[in-house]
Design an enzyme around this catalytic site. Structure first.
Site, PDB file in Angstrom:
ATOM      1  N   ILE A 300       0.808  -1.220   0.000  1.00 32.65           N
ATOM      2  CA  ILE A 300       0.000   0.000   0.000  1.00 32.65           C
ATOM      3  C   ILE A 300       0.840   1.268   0.000  1.00 32.65           C
ATOM      4  O   ILE A 300       0.381   2.329  -0.402  1.00 32.65           O
ATOM      5  CB  ILE A 300      -1.000  -0.021   1.184  1.00 32.65           C
ATOM      6  CG1 ILE A 300      -1.894  -1.263   1.082  1.00 32.65           C
ATOM      7  CG2 ILE A 300      -1.843   1.238   1.240  1.00 32.65           C
ATOM      8  CD1 ILE A 300      -2.660  -1.419  -0.219  1.00 32.65           C
ATOM      9  N   ARG A 384      -3.982   6.731  20.513  1.00 33.69           N
ATOM     10  CA  ARG A 384      -3.277   7.305  19.359  1.00 33.69           C
ATOM     11  C   ARG A 384      -3.740   8.750  19.133  1.00 33.69           C
ATOM     12  O   ARG A 384      -4.937   9.023  19.064  1.00 33.69           O
ATOM     13  CB  ARG A 384      -3.540   6.463  18.112  1.00 33.69           C
ATOM     14  CG  ARG A 384      -2.823   7.007  16.886  1.00 33.69           C
ATOM     15  CD  ARG A 384      -2.950   6.074  15.706  1.00 33.69           C
ATOM     16  NE  ARG A 384      -2.843   6.782  14.455  1.00 33.69           N
ATOM     17  CZ  ARG A 384      -1.733   7.341  13.967  1.00 33.69           C
ATOM     18  NH1 ARG A 384      -0.619   7.285  14.652  1.00 33.69           N
ATOM     19  NH2 ARG A 384      -1.729   7.965  12.803  1.00 33.69           N
ATOM     20  N   TRP A 430      -8.600  15.326   7.335  1.00 32.02           N
ATOM     21  CA  TRP A 430      -7.659  15.130   8.441  1.00 32.02           C
ATOM     22  C   TRP A 430      -6.917  16.416   8.813  1.00 32.02           C
ATOM     23  O   TRP A 430      -5.842  16.373   9.392  1.00 32.02           O
ATOM     24  CB  TRP A 430      -6.693  13.992   8.109  1.00 32.02           C
ATOM     25  CG  TRP A 430      -7.348  12.640   8.227  1.00 32.02           C
ATOM     26  CD1 TRP A 430      -8.590  12.379   8.722  1.00 32.02           C
ATOM     27  CD2 TRP A 430      -6.806  11.365   7.854  1.00 32.02           C
ATOM     28  NE1 TRP A 430      -8.857  11.028   8.685  1.00 32.02           N
ATOM     29  CE2 TRP A 430      -7.786  10.380   8.154  1.00 32.02           C
ATOM     30  CE3 TRP A 430      -5.592  10.954   7.294  1.00 32.02           C
ATOM     31  CZ2 TRP A 430      -7.577   9.016   7.914  1.00 32.02           C
ATOM     32  CZ3 TRP A 430      -5.397   9.604   7.048  1.00 32.02           C
ATOM     33  CH2 TRP A 430      -6.377   8.649   7.364  1.00 32.02           C
ATOM     34  N   HIS A 510      -6.289   4.182  -2.572  1.00 34.96           N
ATOM     35  CA  HIS A 510      -6.394   3.250  -1.440  1.00 34.96           C
ATOM     36  C   HIS A 510      -7.363   3.812  -0.415  1.00 34.96           C
ATOM     37  O   HIS A 510      -7.378   5.016  -0.151  1.00 34.96           O
ATOM     38  CB  HIS A 510      -5.028   3.045  -0.781  1.00 34.96           C
ATOM     39  CG  HIS A 510      -5.126   2.243   0.477  1.00 34.96           C
ATOM     40  ND1 HIS A 510      -5.484   0.913   0.462  1.00 34.96           N
ATOM     41  CD2 HIS A 510      -4.987   2.579   1.782  1.00 34.96           C
ATOM     42  CE1 HIS A 510      -5.543   0.473   1.721  1.00 34.96           C
ATOM     43  NE2 HIS A 510      -5.255   1.467   2.521  1.00 34.96           N
ATOM     44  N   CYS A 512      -9.128   2.932   3.555  1.00 33.98           N
ATOM     45  CA  CYS A 512      -9.092   2.040   4.723  1.00 33.98           C
ATOM     46  C   CYS A 512     -10.059   2.521   5.782  1.00 33.98           C
ATOM     47  O   CYS A 512     -10.736   3.528   5.601  1.00 33.98           O
ATOM     48  CB  CYS A 512      -7.669   1.947   5.285  1.00 33.98           C
ATOM     49  SG  CYS A 512      -6.888   3.528   5.565  1.00 33.98           S
ATOM     50  N   HIS A 564      -2.794  -4.507  10.970  1.00 35.34           N
ATOM     51  CA  HIS A 564      -2.881  -3.904  12.307  1.00 35.34           C
ATOM     52  C   HIS A 564      -2.529  -4.913  13.398  1.00 35.34           C
ATOM     53  O   HIS A 564      -2.447  -4.563  14.566  1.00 35.34           O
ATOM     54  CB  HIS A 564      -4.287  -3.332  12.546  1.00 35.34           C
ATOM     55  CG  HIS A 564      -4.615  -2.230  11.592  1.00 35.34           C
ATOM     56  ND1 HIS A 564      -5.116  -2.471  10.324  1.00 35.34           N
ATOM     57  CD2 HIS A 564      -4.481  -0.889  11.697  1.00 35.34           C
ATOM     58  CE1 HIS A 564      -5.276  -1.316   9.702  1.00 35.34           C
ATOM     59  NE2 HIS A 564      -4.907  -0.344  10.506  1.00 35.34           N
TER      60      HIS A 564
END
Length: 628
Positions: A300, A384, A430, A510, A512, A564
């Site tokens: 990726i 996180r 983001w 991509h 996710c 992950h």
């Protein structure tokens, strides 16, 4: 359970906050193996006794107010769901007596039905409304507000970092005060301050002008207090006038406006920016150039970021090593990643992104119109945290951002090397985005900057370019009626980035972290040549879309293993996953890749996992060839 209230321990009058019972259920997911038709709200009678127990203990501990967050009230709710709110609070009414009870909603407007339900709830003293994102909600309050109840007016934005327009907020509050009553109006933030950075005082590198336009959590508390005092006739004139001056400077600053960018973005409106040739013809042209096997393998983008690599980047940033030493170290890392992929026999390579700190920050640092904090950390999930860039002005690309590293990597191999970019919608979603123009206008500006980069990569001989849109679904509005407009401009922004490339240049994207089934037609409309998409973590839900008959003609790589987890999947396990995909997807469009980038993994996990992935692809190629 024993609840100890800080009110008792520290003498601080505090408001305990609980997720409300209906939102708790509506935001839950049925456990694995539970029928899809199972009604989550059927569990309401089972959880209400637990709420009663908690409320009683909080009362005993000295709480005088309790806040229930019921954010799901802003969603599209049917009459049965609205009825659940009415039933739940009717059941809790006797337990709540003697307490002040606040029901808090946020992130969008309430429908008139939801508002009616909210103000009719039994045992409730106060209603918290988001008046920043809920632009129509003020009208509902003005039409009908129950006598003797409190309104917590969320006029200070809890989800962004811009200073409040105090004069405008004060006039909103004064209009509401006339409806609600002077002693029943409480000034509040639009939601909790979890979503914004902590304190502007910690920012030592932002210049004074930009700083004057901002308010982090600590400053937002000061704004709330200043508005409350002004409402009570104790207006701090100096504070209000410096706020007005900052608002005016932001409107007129030449740093915010770039006429050339605005003109280019305006010119986009007449076209939908599709590539001239359809995807199957493009894939044929690309295959002639790239000559890939069936079930081509790729990754990726990122490879593990080792302690040593992070040290090199940190020392370069702190001017402890020279630019020459930094470039040399990064080139060595890229060479190592290229050699590893060639040893593993991966078909389309990546350079591993050793020069990048974060997939949005890296680009934002090279685009104009962006500012960066030193300590503006915000929780992403769990423990996180991320440090979102601030988009304060018109966005443009002063110079090429990735061409040097991608062409350096391509010069190290004869195999195709992917250029790696973050897409405009993900950069937007983001970041902390300017609030003085619609989000789609900012997104179009970012799309034009990425378009320049895509075309420069193509000129530099990069034949495969990936434009990640990890956060496309994340920006989907809460209300279904607003989905179509968002998806239209988000998908359009992606197409703008690559509408100018040749048929032989293969565009990948991509995605996710998402459930894509409900937006699959928008994903198809992005018109990428190849899409790699998270699949293994979501229990292969993605494949069900294709089982249900959605036709997909472009290349697709549903992730064959979950990056992950440190677990290393076996060749057999990956082959089994690919077989499941082949049951619903054509052989000639399927790609084999992990779920996501490998940045957070260790090499001792990555090497065997990728080795097994390539072995599985080769095993199935042999099987398919003999079947032919």
């Amino acid at each position: 359970m024993l609840i100890v209230c800080p009110h008792m321990q520290l003498g601080v009058d505090t408001v305990p906050v609980l997720i409300g019972p209906v939102s708790y259920l509506l935001l839950s997911k049925p456990a694995k193996g539970v029928e899809k038709t199972f009604s989550l709200l059927s569990l309401l009678p089972k959880i209400i006794p637990i709420y009663k127990e908690v409320i009683s203990e909080l009362k005993a501990a000295g709480a005088s107010w309790i806040q229930f967050d019921e954010p799901t009230l802003v969603l599209d709710l049917d009459s049965q769901q609205l009825q659940a709110f009415t039933a739940a609070y009717a059941d809790l009414e006797s337990t709540l007596s003697g307490l002040n009870v606040l029901i808090e909603t946020y992130f969008a407007d309430l429908t008139s039905e939801a508002y009616k339900t909210l103000i009719g709830l039994k045992g409730v003293t106060a209603y918290g409304l988001d008046l920043v994102r809920g632009t129509q909600t003020t009208d509902l309050v003005k039409k009908d507000f129950p006598k003797g109840k409190y309104l917590f007016a969320g006029v200070v934005d809890g989800r962004n970092i811009w200073a409040n327009d105090l004069a405008s907020s004060l006039s909103t509050l004064q209009a509401l005060e006339a409806v609600v009553g002077k002693d029943k109006l409480v000034v509040s933030t639009s939601c909790s301050l979890l979503h914004t950075a902590v304190d502007l005082v910690n920012e030592t590198k932002l210049d004074d002008e930009i700083k004057s336009w901002l308010a982090f959590a600590a400053q937002k508390v000061v704004e709330v207090n200043a508005l409350a005092k002004a409402l009570a006739g104790q207006k701090d004139e100096a504070f209000f006038s410096s706020n007005a001056a900052a608002q005016a400077s932001r409107k007129s600053s030449p740093r915010v406006t770039n006429a050339a960018v605005q003109k280019a973005a305006d010119a986009l409106k007449g076209s939908d920016h599709r590539r001239a040739t359809n995807v199957s013809a493009r894939l044929d042209a690309q295959q002639k150039k790239l000559n890939l096997p069936i079930l081509p393998t790729t990754t990726i983008g990122s490879f593990p970021q080792t302690v040593e690599l992070r040290r090199v980047r940190r020392e370069f940033k702190a001017n402890k090593i020279s630019e020459d030493d930094y470039v040399k170290a990064i080139k060595e890392e890229i060479k190592k990643v290229v050699n590893l992929q060639e040893e593993l026999d991966i078909d389309v390579l990546v350079h591993g992104e050793p020069e990048r700190n974060d997939m949005v920050e890296y680009f934002g640092e090279q685009l104009s119109g962006f500012a960066f904090t030193v300590n503006g950390w915000v929780q992403s999930y769990g423990s996180r945290c991320v440090k979102p860039p601030i988009i304060y002005g018109d966005v443009s690309r002063p110079k090429a951002m990735t061409v040097f590293w991608s062409s350096t990597a391509q010069s190290m191999t004869k195999r195709p090397m992917k250029g790696m970019l973050t897409g405009p919608v993900t950069i937007l979603n983001w970041s902390f985005v300017r609030n003085d123009q619609p989000r789609f206008e900012t997104c179009y500006q970012i799309a034009l900057a990425i378009k320049d980069e895509v075309e420069d990569l193509e000129k530099a001989g990069i034949n495969v370019i990936q434009i990640d849109e990890a956060a496309l679904r994340e920006g989907l509005p809460l209300r279904k009626s607003e989905h179509a407009f968002y998806l239209k401009w988000a998908v359009h922004s992606f197409r703008i980035t690559n509408c100018g490339v040749k048929d032989t240049t293969q565009i990948h994207t991509h995605m996710c972290y998402s459930n894509f089934n409900d937006i699959i037609h928008s994903i198809i409309d992005m018109d990428a040549d190849v899409i790699t998409i998270e699949n293994s973590r979501s229990d292969e839900k993605l494949l069900s879309v294709f089982r249900e008959g959605v036709k997909y003609g472009a290349g697709i790589g549903p992730g064959v293993y979950d990056i992950h987890s440190p677990r290393i999947p076996s060749t057999e396990e990956i082959a089994d996953r690919i077989n499941k995909m082949l049951a619903v997807l054509e052989t000639n469009i399927l790609w084999v890749n992990p779920d996501c980038g490998l940045k957070t993994r260790k090499y001792e996990e990555v090497k065997p996992a990728l080795n097994n992935m390539v072995a599985a692809a080769k095993q199935l190629r042999t099987k398919l060839a003999s079947a032919k």
